[in-house]
Design a protein around this motif. Structure first.
Motif, PDB file in Angstrom:
ATOM      1  N   GLY A 137       0.788  -1.225   0.000  1.00 27.22           N
ATOM      2  CA  GLY A 137       0.000   0.000   0.000  1.00 27.22           C
ATOM      3  C   GLY A 137       0.816   1.269   0.000  1.00 27.22           C
ATOM      4  O   GLY A 137       0.262   2.365  -0.143  1.00 27.22           O
ATOM      5  N   VAL A 138       2.136   1.156   0.157  1.00 25.58           N
ATOM      6  CA  VAL A 138       3.017   2.335   0.147  1.00 25.58           C
ATOM      7  C   VAL A 138       3.772   2.368  -1.178  1.00 25.58           C
ATOM      8  O   VAL A 138       4.490   1.413  -1.517  1.00 25.58           O
ATOM      9  N   ASP A 139       3.593   3.436  -1.927  1.00 26.13           N
ATOM     10  CA  ASP A 139       4.324   3.624  -3.183  1.00 26.13           C
ATOM     11  C   ASP A 139       5.738   4.075  -2.825  1.00 26.13           C
ATOM     12  O   ASP A 139       5.932   5.177  -2.316  1.00 26.13           O
ATOM     13  N   LEU A 151       7.688   6.274  10.631  1.00 28.20           N
ATOM     14  CA  LEU A 151       8.455   5.071  10.902  1.00 28.20           C
ATOM     15  C   LEU A 151       7.779   4.282  12.016  1.00 28.20           C
ATOM     16  O   LEU A 151       7.370   4.855  13.031  1.00 28.20           O
ATOM     17  N   ARG A 152       7.666   2.985  11.819  1.00 25.90           N
ATOM     18  CA  ARG A 152       7.063   2.129  12.833  1.00 25.90           C
ATOM     19  C   ARG A 152       8.040   1.941  13.996  1.00 25.90           C
ATOM     20  O   ARG A 152       9.262   2.142  13.846  1.00 25.90           O
ATOM     21  N   SER A 174      14.895   7.050   7.793  1.00 27.52           N
ATOM     22  CA  SER A 174      13.745   7.339   6.932  1.00 27.52           C
ATOM     23  C   SER A 174      13.908   6.813   5.523  1.00 27.52           C
ATOM     24  O   SER A 174      12.935   6.744   4.771  1.00 27.52           O
ATOM     25  N   ALA A 175      15.128   6.442   5.138  1.00 26.80           N
ATOM     26  CA  ALA A 175      15.367   5.896   3.800  1.00 26.80           C
ATOM     27  C   ALA A 175      15.392   4.371   3.803  1.00 26.80           C
ATOM     28  O   ALA A 175      15.770   3.761   2.802  1.00 26.80           O
ATOM     29  N   TRP A 180       9.022   1.830   7.101  1.00 25.01           N
ATOM     30  CA  TRP A 180       7.926   2.738   6.752  1.00 25.01           C
ATOM     31  C   TRP A 180       6.575   2.188   7.221  1.00 25.01           C
ATOM     32  O   TRP A 180       6.354   0.975   7.274  1.00 25.01           O
ATOM     33  N   GLN A 181       5.693   3.118   7.516  1.00 26.53           N
ATOM     34  CA  GLN A 181       4.289   2.802   7.785  1.00 26.53           C
ATOM     35  C   GLN A 181       3.462   4.028   7.407  1.00 26.53           C
ATOM     36  O   GLN A 181       4.013   5.125   7.240  1.00 26.53           O
ATOM     37  N   PRO A 182       2.151   3.891   7.279  1.00 26.41           N
ATOM     38  CA  PRO A 182       1.316   5.062   6.952  1.00 26.41           C
ATOM     39  C   PRO A 182       1.474   6.161   7.999  1.00 26.41           C
ATOM     40  O   PRO A 182       1.702   5.883   9.185  1.00 26.41           O
TER      41      PRO A 182
END
Length: 257
Positions: A137-139, A151-152, A174-175, A180-182
């Motif tokens: 779901g994350v592009d 970030l989770r 962050s890279a 990553w999370q919504p």
């Protein structure tokens, strides 16, 4: 003879002027693409998009017409003149294409909440071999402007150590797509870390009126908003947020760390 030379240079300047006009139209179209999609405000300043695009414009709008000024001559056979102009156009288009590609791969793709700050992530920052680790779901590399992510929490101390070591080696947290999370998933943490604008104005008394001017555009009373610092490519900014939804309301080129 002088009169003949005058006609030659008049034709050259005319051809160069036409070329300049065409180049300017193409540059304006490229600007719409760059600043409308890839580097919307404030990323054109945070991520250096304006400087990168300026290089492209110099090559496209200045160099091409100057070459035309040098090579255009009606005394040449039409086939030779057409060949020369075609070569100039191809060189110019190649330079423009390369410049736009450089701007594209350096574009900002995400603004990520990194536990106690925001960080702008650019396409070039994320190793290609890690893109498959992005959650469903994350592009990973959006084409139409940066998205908001967070970030989770780390699953355990071992994961935290591994991610931190990678960050020390140049791959920021962050890279790292596996973290990553919504954005919405971290709203409680975002609001917990955010600070009231009144605190910011107390720290930067000389810029308090400028802070108020930035916040007037939000249509909200400045005293109700909160803020967090943001790390850009070469500078630090401040992000102003809604104190309930954590929606981004405004940006300011102010180092609030």
């Amino acid at each position: 003879m002088p009169t003949s030379n005058a006609f030659v240079w008049r034709d050259r300047f005319k051809a160069s002027g036409i070329h300049f006009g065409i180049s300017l139209v193409i540059a304006l179209m490229a600007a719409l693409l760059v600043f409308g999609l890839w580097y919307p405000y404030p990323y054109r300043e945070i991520s250096g998009g304006r400087e990168l695009f300026l290089i492209v414009v110099i090559v496209d709008v200045i160099l091409g017409p100057l070459i035309t000024l040098a090579v255009f001559n009606r005394a040449k056979p039409w086939r030779e003149l057409r060949r020369d102009l075609l070569v100039v156009a191809l060189i110019q288009l190649a330079g423009l294409g390369y410049g736009l590609w450089a701007v594209f791969v350096a574009r900002p793709v995400h603004m990520v909440f990194e536990y106690d700050r925001f960080r702008v992530v650019h396409a070039v920052d994320v190793p290609l071999e890690l893109l498959a680790q992005a959650p469903p779901g994350v592009d990973a590399l959006p084409l139409f402007g940066p998205t908001l992510l967070s970030l989770r929490p780390f699953r355990d101390s071992q994961e935290k150590m591994k991610a931190t070591m990678a960050a020390l080696e140049g791959l920021s947290l962050s890279a790292q797509p596996n973290l990553w999370q919504p954005y919405a998933a971290a709203i409680p943490e975002i609001l917990k870390e955010a600070r009231p604008v009144s605190e910011l104005k107390a720290r930067f008394v000389n810029q308090a009126s400028e802070i108020d001017r930035v916040l007037v555009s939000t249509g909200r009373a400045p005293q109700v908003l909160v803020y967090l610092p943001m790390v850009g490519r070469k500078s630090f900014w401040t992000v102003f947020l809604d104190p309930v939804t954590a929606d981004v309301m405004a940006f300011m080129p102010l180092d609030s760390f």
